[in-house]
Motif scaffolding. Structure first.
Motif, PDB file in Angstrom:
ATOM      1  N   SER A   1      -8.596  -1.198  12.363  1.00  0.00           N
ATOM      2  CA  SER A   1      -7.967   0.229  12.764  1.00  0.00           C
ATOM      3  C   SER A   1      -8.303   0.277  14.129  1.00  0.00           C
ATOM      4  O   SER A   1      -7.811   1.051  14.916  1.00  0.00           O
ATOM      5  N   ASP A   2      -9.597  -0.216  14.571  1.00  0.00           N
ATOM      6  CA  ASP A   2     -10.025  -0.110  15.793  1.00  0.00           C
ATOM      7  C   ASP A   2      -8.848  -0.816  16.811  1.00  0.00           C
ATOM      8  O   ASP A   2      -8.747  -0.009  17.868  1.00  0.00           O
TER       9      ASP A   2
ATOM     10  N   ALA B   1      -4.030   0.131   8.892  1.00  0.00           N
ATOM     11  CA  ALA B   1      -5.037  -0.891   8.748  1.00  0.00           C
ATOM     12  C   ALA B   1      -5.307  -1.320   7.154  1.00  0.00           C
ATOM     13  O   ALA B   1      -5.182  -2.608   6.827  1.00  0.00           O
TER      14      ALA B   1
ATOM     15  N   ARG C   1      -5.968   1.055  17.652  1.00  0.00           N
ATOM     16  CA  ARG C   1      -6.029   2.133  18.403  1.00  0.00           C
ATOM     17  C   ARG C   1      -6.123   1.602  19.822  1.00  0.00           C
ATOM     18  O   ARG C   1      -6.153   2.378  20.794  1.00  0.00           O
TER      19      ARG C   1
ATOM     20  N   PHE D   1      -4.027   5.263  12.161  1.00  0.00           N
ATOM     21  CA  PHE D   1      -4.420   3.924  12.345  1.00  0.00           C
ATOM     22  C   PHE D   1      -5.120   3.322  11.029  1.00  0.00           C
ATOM     23  O   PHE D   1      -5.135   2.163  10.844  1.00  0.00           O
ATOM     24  N   THR D   2      -6.057   4.083  10.343  1.00  0.00           N
ATOM     25  CA  THR D   2      -6.704   3.749   9.512  1.00  0.00           C
ATOM     26  C   THR D   2      -5.819   3.301   8.162  1.00  0.00           C
ATOM     27  O   THR D   2      -5.888   2.272   7.424  1.00  0.00           O
TER      28      THR D   2
END
Length: 396
Positions: A316-317, A117, A320, A113-114
């Motif tokens: 990134s959050d 991003a 998710r 996810f990071t």
């Protein structure tokens, strides 16, 4: 002949005389650079192929010297980089390239996810790679004696080594005026240090190979000491009267210290986590607040701006499946998403303003048009693309 016509004629004659001289100076400069490239092991064949047909590019110098007249508020910056459109595009890109992201995560210890991003913020998942030829841009900056001439010379030599090794075809080495390129916008010297072959074809192609790009980005963050067992941070609430001077990414304290001062999670629950952390107040004590860990520093190192690091962190959050920023920004004129900015530009165009392509990117033409509309409505002429001016245009 009028004085203006005389002056114009003289300028044309001067330009006609200086243009060949400028071209000759540029070619002389290239000859000197070829000697320096040879000293670094770059073949004459590679140098000639990379520089064939290039010329001094005034646009590069113009961009390098431009001073922004408008400082983008943090809420506008975040709204453009972390909107529903980018979240949806990111989830689709993650599904399409799930294996490449999983491989990068497993190999380098940075969550997918990071990585995604960074990819989304840097190039909108490969949609915006930049169009300026790297070799021409670097040669222009070097030969014009730019104040960072030595820096750009190092980047040019690194670019030539990329070509020499056969990682990327010269025609595909395009990017920003300053030389960042590829899916995740590496500088050539960063490429030399940290780019990796993610698809096993023996080349490190950050332009046309998503596996190479995401693996290289993961490697960058690994070297920046990303810890996959720790979050980047999370949104918090600071108590009334909190000392803004105590905030800052670098002013890290034990989490218990912040808890003792009355800092809580945004939902009011106690702080959680281990290790030192800082408090980030991107819009001051009246705006959203964040507790940030060492992982946030790793994000910051990618582009040395806290707003940039925050955009990656929040995106990134969202990728998710978590929510976005909950606290309100300290403005009575909410920011616009890219879709809303395009709507704004379409409405300005219908009113007769030339704002260029309605692409959601707000440049000087769009700002000038907004100012005109604001003046006509008796509003302060800020040129900012906010909700108030859009609503006014929608009302007609």
């Amino acid at each position: 002949m009028t004085p203006r016509a005389t002056l114009t004629a003289l300028l044309c004659l001067a330009g006609a005389g200086t243009a060949p001289a400028a071209r000759a100076d540029f070619q002389d400069c290239l000859a000197g650079l070829q000697s320096q490239a040879a000293a670094q092991g770059i073949s004459a064949q590679t140098f000639r192929a990379a520089t064939a047909g290039i010329a001094h590019d005034p646009k590069v110098l113009e961009l390098s010297q431009a001073q922004p007249e408008f400082k983008t508020p943090i809420w506008d910056y975040m709204a453009a980089l972390v909107d529903e459109e980018r979240v949806d595009d990111g989830k689709a890109a993650m599904r399409q390239h799930a294996q490449a992201l999983a491989n990068a995560e497993a190999r380098y210890g940075v969550d997918r996810f990071t990585i995604a991003a960074v990819w989304g913020v840097e190039s909108n998942f490969g949609k915006n790679l930049g169009k300026m030829p790297l070799v021409q841009s670097f040669a222009t900056l070097i030969c014009a004696n730019h104040r960072r001439r030595d820096f750009f010379k190092g980047e040019l030599m690194a670019t030539l080594k990329i070509i020499e090794r056969g990682d990327i075809d010269p025609s595909r080495l395009n990017g920003s005026w300053a030389g960042a390129f590829g899916q995740t916008q590496f500088m050539p010297t960063t490429f030399q240090r940290l780019a990796v072959d993610g698809d096993g074809d023996g080349r490190r192609d950050l332009v046309d190979s998503v596996p190479d790009a995401v693996a290289s980005t993961a490697n960058f963050l690994r070297v920046a000491k990303w810890n996959n067992g720790q979050p980047w941070g999370y949104e918090v609430r600071v108590p009334r009267g909190f000392n803004a001077g105590a905030a800052g990414r670098k002013n890290k304290k034990p989490i218990g210290h912040w808890a003792s001062l009355g800092v809580t999670r945004i939902d009011g629950k106690p702080l959680a986590g281990e290790g030192p952390a800082g408090i980030l107040l991107p819009a001051g004590v009246d705006g959203p607040a964040f507790l940030v860990t060492r992982n946030f520093d790793a994000l910051y190192s990618y582009n040395a701006a806290e707003s940039y690091g925050l955009a990656i962190a929040v995106l990134s959050d969202r990728l998710r499946g978590r929510g976005g920023i909950q606290a309100e920004w300290p403005t009575d004129d909410p920011p616009l998403s890219r879709a809303e900015r395009r709507d704004l530009q379409v409405r300005l165009t219908k009113r007769g303003y030339d704002v260029g392509e309605p692409d959601g990117k707000v440049g000087s033409k769009t700002r000038d048009a907004i100012k005109e509309v604001e003046r006509s409505l008796g509003m302060p002429a800020t040129g900012r693309p906010g909700a108030k001016v859009l609503e006014a245009l929608r009302r007609g």
